[in-house]
Write an enzyme that holds these catalytic residues in place. Structure first.
Site, short mmCIF file in Angstrom:
data_model
loop_
_atom_site.label_atom_id
_atom_site.label_comp_id
_atom_site.label_asym_id
_atom_site.label_seq_id
_atom_site.Cartn_x
_atom_site.Cartn_y
_atom_site.Cartn_z
N HIS A 53 168.60 127.17 -47.04
CA HIS A 53 168.35 126.78 -48.43
C HIS A 53 167.26 127.66 -49.03
O HIS A 53 166.77 128.60 -48.39
CB HIS A 53 168.04 125.29 -48.53
CG HIS A 53 166.87 124.83 -47.71
ND1 HIS A 53 165.60 125.31 -47.89
CD2 HIS A 53 166.80 123.93 -46.69
CE1 HIS A 53 164.78 124.71 -47.05
NE2 HIS A 53 165.49 123.88 -46.29
N CYS A 61 161.69 112.77 -32.79
CA CYS A 61 162.58 112.96 -33.94
C CYS A 61 163.59 114.04 -33.59
O CYS A 61 163.22 115.20 -33.39
CB CYS A 61 161.80 113.38 -35.18
SG CYS A 61 162.92 113.91 -36.53
N CYS A 121 159.60 109.63 -39.33
CA CYS A 121 159.24 111.04 -39.28
C CYS A 121 158.87 111.50 -40.69
O CYS A 121 159.64 111.30 -41.63
CB CYS A 121 160.42 111.86 -38.75
SG CYS A 121 160.33 113.60 -39.21
N HIS A 173 161.62 114.06 -42.06
CA HIS A 173 163.03 113.68 -42.21
C HIS A 173 163.23 112.24 -42.64
O HIS A 173 164.36 111.83 -42.90
CB HIS A 173 163.79 113.99 -40.92
CG HIS A 173 163.78 115.45 -40.60
ND1 HIS A 173 162.89 116.02 -39.73
CD2 HIS A 173 164.53 116.46 -41.09
CE1 HIS A 173 163.09 117.32 -39.68
NE2 HIS A 173 164.07 117.62 -40.50
N LYS A 193 159.85 118.58 -49.92
CA LYS A 193 160.26 119.77 -49.19
C LYS A 193 161.77 119.72 -49.10
O LYS A 193 162.34 118.65 -48.86
CB LYS A 193 159.65 119.72 -47.79
CG LYS A 193 160.11 120.85 -46.89
CD LYS A 193 159.45 120.76 -45.53
CE LYS A 193 159.87 121.91 -44.63
NZ LYS A 193 160.58 121.52 -43.43
N LYS A 202 167.94 119.07 -45.60
CA LYS A 202 169.33 118.61 -45.66
C LYS A 202 169.38 117.09 -45.58
O LYS A 202 170.16 116.45 -46.29
CB LYS A 202 170.11 119.23 -44.50
CG LYS A 202 171.59 119.34 -44.81
CD LYS A 202 172.33 120.00 -43.67
CE LYS A 202 173.75 119.50 -43.63
NZ LYS A 202 174.23 119.29 -42.26
N1 MSP Z 1 163.40 127.22 -35.29
C1 MSP Z 1 162.11 126.87 -35.76
C2 MSP Z 1 161.23 128.09 -35.91
C3 MSP Z 1 161.01 128.86 -34.66
S1 MSP Z 1 160.07 130.28 -34.92
C4 MSP Z 1 159.82 130.89 -33.39
C5 MSP Z 1 162.25 126.20 -37.11
N2 MSP Z 1 163.36 126.47 -37.79
S2 MSP Z 1 163.76 125.89 -39.21
O1 MSP Z 1 165.14 126.24 -39.42
O2 MSP Z 1 163.40 124.50 -39.31
O3 MSP Z 1 162.98 126.73 -40.27
C6 MSP Z 1 161.65 126.69 -40.30
C7 MSP Z 1 161.04 127.63 -41.29
O4 MSP Z 1 161.54 127.46 -42.60
C8 MSP Z 1 159.57 127.29 -41.34
O5 MSP Z 1 158.77 128.41 -41.54
C9 MSP Z 1 159.52 126.36 -42.52
O6 MSP Z 1 158.26 126.23 -43.05
C10 MSP Z 1 160.49 127.06 -43.44
N3 MSP Z 1 160.95 126.14 -44.45
C11 MSP Z 1 161.84 125.12 -44.31
N4 MSP Z 1 161.91 124.46 -45.49
C12 MSP Z 1 161.07 125.04 -46.39
C13 MSP Z 1 160.75 124.83 -47.72
N5 MSP Z 1 161.28 123.85 -48.42
N6 MSP Z 1 159.87 125.68 -48.29
C14 MSP Z 1 159.33 126.73 -47.61
N7 MSP Z 1 159.61 126.94 -46.35
C15 MSP Z 1 160.46 126.11 -45.72
O7 MSP Z 1 161.34 125.48 -37.51
#
Ligand code: MSP
Length: 484
Positions: A21, A130, A147, A150, A300, A303
């Site tokens: 996203h 979670c 959580c 989520h 934030k 999904k």
């Molecule tokens: N797989 C782990 C990261 C491992 S790194 C060795 C993970 N994945 S994630 O798919 O959940 O994506 C996480 C990343 O996306 C994080 O840096 C998180 O802060 C960022 N974001 C997810 N939603 C976000 C927003 N709404 N805004 C900004 N960043 C966001 O965690």
């Protein structure tokens, strides 16, 4: 500071449980700006991204759509790559943690090193888990028993785990952060980690029973356990550049200059990861750059909350550079910011169609009509010029301040052209006034070139278009046609 002429930057590796996203697109855009600007400054850059595939939520998501895990992963990771192509993300490698050739040897080597250092031991784990976060929570961390990310009630779990002796590294980490050897940006996040270290780190669960997560990397010597997602995922920053398979390559790129992450994964990157590296006898990354969240409807994007905005949809309607522009200029790099289609459209019409687009066509029309010619400095010279405010802001990884400096110039140019009315001067019979008109235009033209060059890391297509327009001396094209 890293004296090498290389610059290794990583984005997080995202969970391929669903399409990305706008929040993820934000992380990628910030990382891309840093990668591109370092290239512009003459560094040899390596930009890593990838997918965190050995996660139970991935297997669950595959099951929902009745696909095999490998097919599902293939589908989602090609969606990731499609988005990156659309958004002009200049990554060099896309690592997948299911890759047994590239990733697994290094992950196993990491485990063995931690084990050899006496930092891994077996223990029982019980807690509130979670499944969306793939993380255990304490009672205190829950909000209304749910959580915080989520908004679901966590499960109670008890299992046999291996633990990592994180507590052992509390003091060393504190020293390295305080001395600046290991940097955490921004300052507020650094203080957050220092406060955490002040309270003392606790050992962390480092493996999970294979019956819980059937898709992980087996723990060396213990086939009934797989590595916990963080040990597996974080190590990808090393395995991608050769750790465990090509040591010469690894020492070329490691230590990384910057890990770009969101604030929710700071603790893993600023505590667990450096502690693992210390245990393994490896150098720490230079810095962790922590950004805020892109909020949609006050939350934030997630999904499970159902407020995600599809970046591809926005790109289709407004173009990649409009989305990049919005994310970079309207969202403070180190804090939370909001996005909506309406806000994006306003920014497009106001700042791009009326602002930058207009300015380019006005200057270029005059340049053409009055045959204005001048020499331009090469991009590298402009970038490395002492005092370049864009570079200085980027030295602090402040991408918003950096693009703000470009917009200050755009606004100044707009005002200057308005106030000095060069078209009147150029038409004048008075040779002195005419000359003044030419001089003004040459200055404006050079500044427009500066804008085009500085925009490259932020809005690569727009930069390319302005450069092409200047090179072709054309003014007949509108960069940003208005949208109603
Ligand atoms: N797989 C782990 C990261 C491992 S790194 C060795 C993970 N994945 S994630 O798919 O959940 O994506 C996480 C990343 O996306 C994080 O840096 C998180 O802060 C960022 N974001 C997810 N939603 C976000 C927003 N709404 N805004 C900004 N960043 C966001 O965690």
């Amino acid at each position: 500071m890293n004296e090498k002429d290389t610059f290794y930057i990583t984005s997080p590796i995202f969970y391929p449980s669903a399409a990305l996203h706008v929040g993820h697109a934000y992380t990628m855009t910030l990382s891309d700006v840093m990668a591109r600007s370092q290239k512009a400054l003459g560094k040899q850059v390596y930009f890593l991204t990838g997918a965190d595939e050995n996660a139970s939520k991935v297997a669950k998501a595959a099951k929902v759509v009745e696909m095999s895990v490998p097919d599902f992963l293939e589908m989602i990771t090609s969606k990731f790559k499609h988005l990156y192509a659309e958004l002009n993300i200049s990554y060099d490698q896309f690592i997948r943690t299911t890759d047994e050739q590239i990733h697994w040897p290094g992950a196993e080597l990491m485990w063995e090193r931690l084990n050899a250092a006496g930092d891994i031991y077996p223990a029982k784990y019980s807690g509130l888990y979670c499944p969306q976060c793939e993380a255990f929570y304490t009672d205190k961390e829950l909000v209304d028993g749910k959580c915080p990310l989520h908004l679901i009630v966590p499960e109670h779990l008890e299992e046999d785990n291996f633990f990592f002796r994180l507590s052992k590294y509390t003091q060393t980490l504190k020293d390295k952060i305080e001395s600046g050897e290991f940097q955490i940006l921004p300052e507020t996040r650094k203080n957050e980690i220092l406060a955490l270290l002040e309270r003392g780190l606790e050992d962390v669960s480092f493996s999970r029973p294979i019956k819980m997560v059937p898709h992980g990397i087996p723990v060396p010597g213990h086939k009934d356990q797989v590595m916990y997602v963080w040990c597996d995922a974080l190590t990808s920053y090393l395995t991608a550049v050769g750790f465990g398979r090509d040591e010469a390559l690894a020492s070329k790129w490691w230590p990384a200059n910057a890990h770009v992450i969101g604030k929710d994964i700071l603790r893993f990157h600023a505590a667990i990861w450096p502690a693992m590296l210390l245990s393994a006898g490896l150098p720490l990354p230079r810095r962790i750059v922590t950004h805020g969240f892109v909020l949609s409807g006050g939350h934030k994007m997630s999904k499970s909350i159902g407020n995600v905005i599809d970046p591809e949809e926005l790109i289709k309607e407004f173009g990649a550079d409009t989305l990049r522009y919005y994310l970079l200029r309207k969202i403070p790099t180190f804090e939370d910011g909001v996005i909506s289609k309406e806000l994006l459209k306003d920014a497009y019409n106001g700042d791009l169609a009326n602002g930058l687009g207009n300015l380019v066509s006005r200057i270029m029309k005059l340049v053409e009509t009055y045959e204005i010619r001048t020499d331009f400095l090469e991009p590298r010279e402009l970038w490395t010029k002492p005092g370049n405010p864009v570079k200085l802001a980027l030295d602090d990884f402040d991408t918003r301040l950096a693009i703000e400096h470009i917009w200050t110039k755009i606004t100044t140019l707009d005002r200057e052209i308005q106030d000095s009315k060069p078209w009147e001067l150029l038409k004048s019979e008075d040779a002195h006034l005419k000359q003044k008109g030419f001089d003004t235009m040459v200055r404006l033209y050079k500044d427009l070139w500066w804008v085009a060059v500085m925009l490259e890391p932020f809005m690569p297509e727009t930069s390319k278009n302005i450069v092409a327009t200047i090179k072709a001396h054309r003014s007949d094209r509108s960069l940003f046609p208005r949208k109603d």
